[in-house]
Design an enzyme around this catalytic site. Structure first.
Site, PDB file in Angstrom:
ATOM      1  N   THR A 193       0.856  -1.179   0.000  1.00 18.54           N
ATOM      2  CA  THR A 193       0.000   0.000   0.000  1.00 18.54           C
ATOM      3  C   THR A 193       0.895   1.234   0.000  1.00 18.54           C
ATOM      4  OG1 THR A 193      -1.769  -1.142   1.139  1.00 18.54           O
ATOM      5  CG2 THR A 193      -1.812   1.247   1.252  1.00 18.54           C
ATOM      6  N   PHE A 198       1.043   5.228   0.831  1.00 11.83           N
ATOM      7  CA  PHE A 198       0.384   6.229   1.661  1.00 11.83           C
ATOM      8  C   PHE A 198       0.864   7.614   1.257  1.00 11.83           C
ATOM      9  CE2 PHE A 198       0.368   2.321   3.959  1.00 11.83           C
ATOM     10  CZ  PHE A 198      -0.809   2.312   4.682  1.00 11.83           C
TER      11      PHE A 198
END
Ligand code: PEP
Ligand code: MN
Length: 680
Positions: A272, A274
């Site tokens: 992921t 960010f």
């Protein structure tokens, strides 16, 4: 407790603290380097040097029997930490305490990513979790936090639309990015069988990233929850053993849950990204590699998006992401979120932004910030440097470039025709490029026979310069009584060996219904000589986003072979590598007649890469090396060769399989053979 275990654990603790001390020592050296660089103008990230560091440590790891992918993962993190450490120096960030907002409960992935970001910048933090992304952003704007760390995209599930919407609606700036490797596990209040589960709680992203795993659970209903770690907290509070949650193993441990299954993401490399948000934009030193993000609305003109993108490409800015989102209140109109490599503080980038402002209807620069999420660079394959004393052809000069005659068009194919595309097609496999000027060696056993056989071969061929691991698991055998391959179990062994040695894998796909499943695991899908004109199979391969290695049929002409490649390409998949593996002739001294002239013909008639398989091409191991050298000299883009730890005992194609020693000596000598320059 067993006293032996105690002693061993003590040893382990000592090793662990030694590792930490070495990391500290490494950081000390980086600090010294940063001080030197502070005086200069050079960029702090040096991709060539980083690659050399990675290659060096991976080679060392392999020699010690340590998994290449483990060492690579660890060192990627160390290198990224070093870059952050140097960036901090140049930017004059140092120490301090900041308040950080994130979405979720304690131990959520966002919490972990925020801590990682702060550590990289040498900051202390007071972290607060909020229920929603919007609440975290509002807290930032209300002055309750200095930074907010929000997920923006996941490599499996894609963009997080809600965060894009916040970037549009709120006056927020991106001042940093961070990546986190998501490692989902399934945990419950007690260690129950998976069949006993009735509900699985997680954030919608967590459920989406494990969709295939969830489908395999017979009775459990996926249920969305506001956060992954919060789902674990809720499961712990409810104490109902039929309810489980998906989150990190750290969250499971923090909330006292039993892990029922580790590693349940559909794809192992699940990351992921960010973004770090602030109410004000921040300037970054131009020696730090940066990305710039912006929102773009194009003019109502034909080709409007293209003109905007041309501003970037024309000024040498490489785009890393383009996301299109609906324009609220304007049905069927779109706005674009665009990331590119560049820093608004750099005059070249700020000039491009000015040009973009006039090309577009609206742009909002969201910020320039140190880049962390960049895909690893790929490079053309090559063989290790020449060893003069072992040259098989010391007097050879590189053969002249192939002359491409004035466009001749075939009636059998058009897309694969050189007339349709002058430049060579270059295909990325792992981080190596096949085609163009590179030379790629694919090696391994004819068939995967056992974990030990394939892993041992993988390590050996890698250490001696191979770029791709081969191994058949579905075997097209002349006799139905011969060994038919290990099937899907064999594929697991092959993929594991590839991961451990850091090599992408190629394996043969025999049937239409194997294609989709194989495309998920293998890096290259091979079509065997016997299937070159299996048109349904070719069409199916045209639908997947995976390179296809198309062998020449036993009795096929070059024109038929290119027409077969056209079947794949016409469906949309341009990633075809041709492989000459010998044809049937009246000659019986060799298993097949290796048609090396096909290499020159293909390079003239097509832009696709062409490699040579001297193993099937000759059928006799003593002829493999000379034909391999000849293939390189003829201008092939690489080789596919069979290598076995104990060739005489090989379950298939024993006669043509090279021993380890033979492979090593072939590779040493190969470097002395000049390859062919591309057609000019
Ligand atoms: C192979 O590569 O193991 C193989 C079966 O090759 P071919 O299709 O060229 O015979
Ligand atoms: Mn074979």
């Amino acid at each position: 407790m067993d006293p032996d275990i105690d002693g061993l654990r003590q040893g382990l603790d000592e090793v662990d603290s030694g590792i930490v001390r070495l990391i500290a020592e490494r950081r000390g050296l980086i600090e010294a380097i940063a001080k030197v660089k502070e005086q200069g103008t050079s960029a702090i990230a040096d991709p060539d040097r980083e690659r050399r560091v990675l290659d060096g440590v991976v080679a060392e790891a392999m020699a010690l029997g340590v998994s290449a992918s483990l060492v690579r993962t660890i060192f990627r993190e160390l290198i990224s930490d070093s870059v952050a450490q140097q960036a901090r120096h140049l930017n004059g960030d140092g120490g301090g305490r900041v308040r950080v907002a994130f979405q979720g409960a304690a131990h959520a992935y966002s919490d972990a990513a925020a801590r990682k970001y702060l550590a990289g910048r040498g900051l202390e933090g007071d972290l607060t979790g909020y229920r929603t992304f919007r609440e975290a952003a509002d807290a930032l704007l209300a002055g309750e936090a200095d930074l907010a760390v929000l997920p923006i995209e996941n490599t499996t599930a894609g963009s997080i639309n809600e965060v894009y919407a916040l970037l549009r609606s709120h006056e927020l700036f991106i001042v940093g990015e961070e990546t986190w490797k998501v490692d989902h596990c399934l945990a419950a209040a007690a260690d129950v069988p998976l069949s006993a589960l009735s509900r699985i709680l997680s954030h919608p992203q967590g459920l989406e990233q494990c969709a295939q795993f969830l489908q395999s659970l017979p009775n459990a209903v996926p249920t969305t929850y506001f956060d992954t770690a919060g789902a674990m907290q809720a499961v712990a509070a409810a104490g109902d053993p039929t309810v489980a949650a998906i989150a990190s193993p750290e969250a499971a441990a923090a909330y006292g849950l039993a892990v029922l299954r580790h590693d349940i993401s559909d794809f192992p490399d699940n990351f992921t990204r960010f973004v770090v948000l602030s109410p004000t934009a921040a300037a970054v030193d131009t020696r730090i590699p940066c990305k710039t993000s912006l929102i773009l609305v194009t003019r109502h003109e034909e080709g409007a998006l293209l003109r905007c993108l041309e501003v970037l490409s024309g000024s040498g800015h490489s785009m890393t992401k383009l996301e299109s989102r609906p324009r609220p209140g304007r049905p069927w109109e779109y706005l674009f979120f665009l990331d590119f490599e560049g820093n608004a503080a750099d005059p070249r980038t700020s000039a491009a932004l000015d040009e973009l402002r006039s090309a577009a209807l609206y742009i909002k620069v969201l910020g320039s910030y140190p880049a962390k999420a960049l895909r690893p660079e790929a490079r053309p394959g090559d063989v290790p440097g020449p060893q003069a004393d072992e040259s098989p052809a010391e007097t050879l000069e590189a053969v002249a470039a192939v002359e491409v005659p004035a466009a001749r068009r075939s009636r059998q194919y058009k897309l694969v025709d050189r007339a349709a595309r002058q430049a060579d097609t270059v295909i990325r496999v792992g981080d190596v490029l096949v085609g163009g000027d590179g030379f790629v060696v694919m090696a391994g056993p004819c068939s995967v026979e056992s974990g030990e056989q394939i892993s041992g071969t993988a390590k050996f061929v890698r250490d001696h310069g191979a770029h791709v691991l081969r191994g058949g698991v579905f075997k097209p055998r002349t006799s139905p009584y011969a060994f038919q391959g290990l099937g899907w179990d064999g594929l697991d062994l092959l993929v594991t060996a590839g991961r451990e040695s850091g090599l992408p894998v190629v394996t043969e796909v025999m049937a239409v219904d194997q294609v989709q499943r194989m495309a998920k695991a293998a890096d290259i899908l091979q079509v065997g000589a016997r299937n070159m004109q299996n048109f349904d199979l070719l069409r199916e391969l045209g639908k997947v986003d995976r390179p296809v290695l198309l062998k020449r049929g036993l009795s096929s002409t070059i024109e038929e072979w290119l027409a077969a490649a056209e079947y794949v390409v016409a469906q949309g998949n341009q990633q075809v590598i041709l492989c000459e593996r010998g044809i049937r002739t009246f000659e019986s001294a060799t298993r097949n007649t290796l048609d090396l002239s096909a290499v020159a013909v293909i390079r003239e008639r097509s832009h696709l890469p062409v490699i040579v398989d001297p193993s099937h091409g000759t059928g006799q191991r003593r002829y493999v090396a000379p034909m391999a050298w000849a293939a390189r000299a003829a201008g092939a883009h690489g080789l596919l060769m069979e290598v076995h730890p104990d060739p005489d005992q090989a379950l298939s194609d024993a006669d043509q399989s090279l021993s380890f020693d033979q492979f090593a000596s072939l590779m040493r000598q190969l470097a002395a053979v000049p390859g062919s320059p591309p057609p000019g």
